[in-house]
Design an enzyme around this catalytic site. Structure first.
Site, PDB file in Angstrom:
ATOM      1  N   GLU A 129     -11.568 -18.377   2.699  1.00  0.00           N
ATOM      2  CA  GLU A 129     -11.742 -16.936   2.510  1.00  0.00           C
ATOM      3  C   GLU A 129     -10.951 -16.545   1.260  1.00  0.00           C
ATOM      4  OE1 GLU A 129     -10.357 -14.617   5.791  1.00  0.00           O
ATOM      5  OE2 GLU A 129     -11.129 -12.748   4.969  1.00  0.00           O
TER       6      GLU A 129
ATOM      7  N   GLN B 120       1.607  -9.597  -4.733  1.00  0.00           N
ATOM      8  CA  GLN B 120       0.653 -10.505  -5.397  1.00  0.00           C
ATOM      9  C   GLN B 120       1.292 -11.855  -5.701  1.00  0.00           C
ATOM     10  OE1 GLN B 120      -2.462 -10.176  -5.414  1.00  0.00           O
ATOM     11  NE2 GLN B 120      -2.611  -8.018  -4.879  1.00  0.00           N
TER      12      GLN B 120
ATOM     13  N   TYR C 121       0.827  -1.218   0.000  1.00  0.00           N
ATOM     14  CA  TYR C 121       0.000   0.000   0.000  1.00  0.00           C
ATOM     15  C   TYR C 121       0.860   1.266   0.000  1.00  0.00           C
ATOM     16  CZ  TYR C 121      -4.603  -2.163   0.493  1.00  0.00           C
ATOM     17  OH  TYR C 121      -5.769  -2.853   0.253  1.00  0.00           O
TER      18      TYR C 121
HETATM   19  N1  DCP Z   1      -5.530  -7.859  -0.765  1.00  0.00           N
HETATM   20  C1  DCP Z   1      -4.839  -7.532  -1.915  1.00  0.00           C
HETATM   21  N2  DCP Z   1      -4.708  -8.460  -2.898  1.00  0.00           N
HETATM   22  C2  DCP Z   1      -5.252  -9.682  -2.768  1.00  0.00           C
HETATM   23  C3  DCP Z   1      -5.991 -10.017  -1.627  1.00  0.00           C
HETATM   24  C4  DCP Z   1      -6.113  -9.068  -0.622  1.00  0.00           C
HETATM   25  O1  DCP Z   1      -4.340  -6.411  -2.047  1.00  0.00           O
HETATM   26  N3  DCP Z   1      -5.082 -10.568  -3.749  1.00  0.00           N
HETATM   27  C5  DCP Z   1      -5.609  -6.880   0.325  1.00  0.00           C
HETATM   28  C6  DCP Z   1      -6.869  -6.071   0.363  1.00  0.00           C
HETATM   29  C7  DCP Z   1      -7.065  -5.805   1.829  1.00  0.00           C
HETATM   30  C8  DCP Z   1      -6.445  -7.013   2.524  1.00  0.00           C
HETATM   31  O2  DCP Z   1      -5.551  -7.572   1.554  1.00  0.00           O
HETATM   32  O3  DCP Z   1      -6.371  -4.648   2.206  1.00  0.00           O
HETATM   33  C9  DCP Z   1      -7.436  -8.055   2.982  1.00  0.00           C
HETATM   34  O4  DCP Z   1      -8.449  -8.063   2.015  1.00  0.00           O
HETATM   35  P1  DCP Z   1      -9.720  -8.988   1.977  1.00  0.00           P
HETATM   36  O5  DCP Z   1     -10.838  -8.277   1.339  1.00  0.00           O
HETATM   37  O6  DCP Z   1      -9.347 -10.265   1.326  1.00  0.00           O
HETATM   38  O7  DCP Z   1     -10.008  -9.340   3.506  1.00  0.00           O
HETATM   39  P2  DCP Z   1     -10.783  -8.494   4.603  1.00  0.00           P
HETATM   40  O8  DCP Z   1     -10.220  -8.920   5.918  1.00  0.00           O
HETATM   41  O9  DCP Z   1     -10.725  -7.057   4.276  1.00  0.00           O
HETATM   42  O10 DCP Z   1     -12.205  -9.071   4.404  1.00  0.00           O
HETATM   43  P3  DCP Z   1     -13.563  -8.772   5.182  1.00  0.00           P
HETATM   44  O11 DCP Z   1     -13.534  -7.354   5.632  1.00  0.00           O
HETATM   45  O12 DCP Z   1     -14.585  -9.065   4.145  1.00  0.00           O
HETATM   46  O13 DCP Z   1     -13.584  -9.736   6.319  1.00  0.00           O
END
Ligand code: DCP
Length: 231
Positions: free
Chosen positions: A103, A80, A69
């Site tokens: 997930e 990635q 980020y």
């Molecule tokens: N992320 C990313 N690239 C990916 C997978 C995730 O950049 N291939 C990043 C995006 C978020 C963090 O990782 O900043 C986690 O993202 P998710 O949406 O997978 O998980 P969350 O914990 O945010 O899901 P939720 O809020 O739905 O529980």
């Protein structure tokens, strides 16, 4: 004789259920995937696999997630790349349970995040193609099981509010536009068929805009499909 026995053994082996019924939980950042998984903790027959965010945060002491980020031009690619490896490990992880609930998947990395990073210029075309070669190679050489997708559909506004509220350090710089574009990419992939969708015929779309008090009925609505192999 040896060949005949081997062939028979093979036939016997392939007639046994080799892969658990596998469910991918997909949806925008902040759509509630973690809460959805928690709802299924009470079922003993499910192998729950949460996203390996902690591993992305601590790769031998390096927080690759934060670097992605803060300095995307430099770190989106290795990030990635590492996501792909960690997700692949989960895809091929064996379990004795009849159901595997994951997930996300390699597919949302590929069709949502990596596409977004190409279009906003954080991934150079060359980096993008290297990742595509990995995805194609994995696709050709590994069996990635998927029997059902649960799509937690939110509006980008609701997802963004939740992200702000939970205030993960690494995500403090994520703008609304990013969440809006990721929403469109999820829609294009899961609803509009722009990219390959595993489990073509089986997807449940839940209204994940609902707040915690009301979301349980939506979660329960998916139980029958998720628990199908043991019902
Ligand atoms: N992320 C990313 N690239 C990916 C997978 C995730 O950049 N291939 C990043 C995006 C978020 C963090 O990782 O900043 C986690 O993202 P998710 O949406 O997978 O998980 P969350 O914990 O945010 O899901 P939720 O809020 O739905 O529980």
């Amino acid at each position: 004789l040896t060949k005949v026995i081997t062939a028979n053994q093979m036939a016997l082996f392939s007639s046994q259920p080799k892969h658990p019924f596998t469910v991918f939980v997909e949806g925008n950042i902040g759509s509630g995937k973690t809460t959805f998984l928690k709802h299924f903790e009470k079922f003993n027959d499910i192998c729950l696999l949460t996203e390996p965010v902690e591993r992305w945060r601590n790769l031998n002491g390096v927080n690759l997630f934060d670097l992605m980020y803060k300095n995307p031009e430099r770190f989106a690619m290795p990030f990635q790349n590492y996501v792909t490896l960690t997700m692949l490990k989960l895809h091929i992880q064996e379990t004795s349970k009849p159901i595997k609930l994951m997930e996300r998947s390699m597919f949302s990395a590929r069709y949502c995040f990596v596409e977004k990073m190409l279009s906003n210029g954080t991934l150079h075309e060359g980096m993008y193609h290297v990742l595509q070669e990995w995805y194609n190679f994995i696709h050709d050489h590994h069996h990635v099981q998927c029997d059902l997708i649960v799509y937690l559909r939110t509006s980008p506004e609701v997802a963004y509010e939740r992200i702000k509220k939970r205030a993960r350090d690494e995500e403090s710089c994520v703008p609304f536009e990013y969440i809006k574009d990721l929403h469109e990419l999820h829609e294009n992939w899961l609803i509009h068929g722009q990219f390959f969708r595993p489990a073509q015929k089986l997807m449940i779309v839940l209204d994940a805009n609902l707040d915690l008090e009301n979301i349980n009925s939506e979660y329960r609505r998916s139980e029958l499909s998720v628990l199908k192999p043991i019902m």
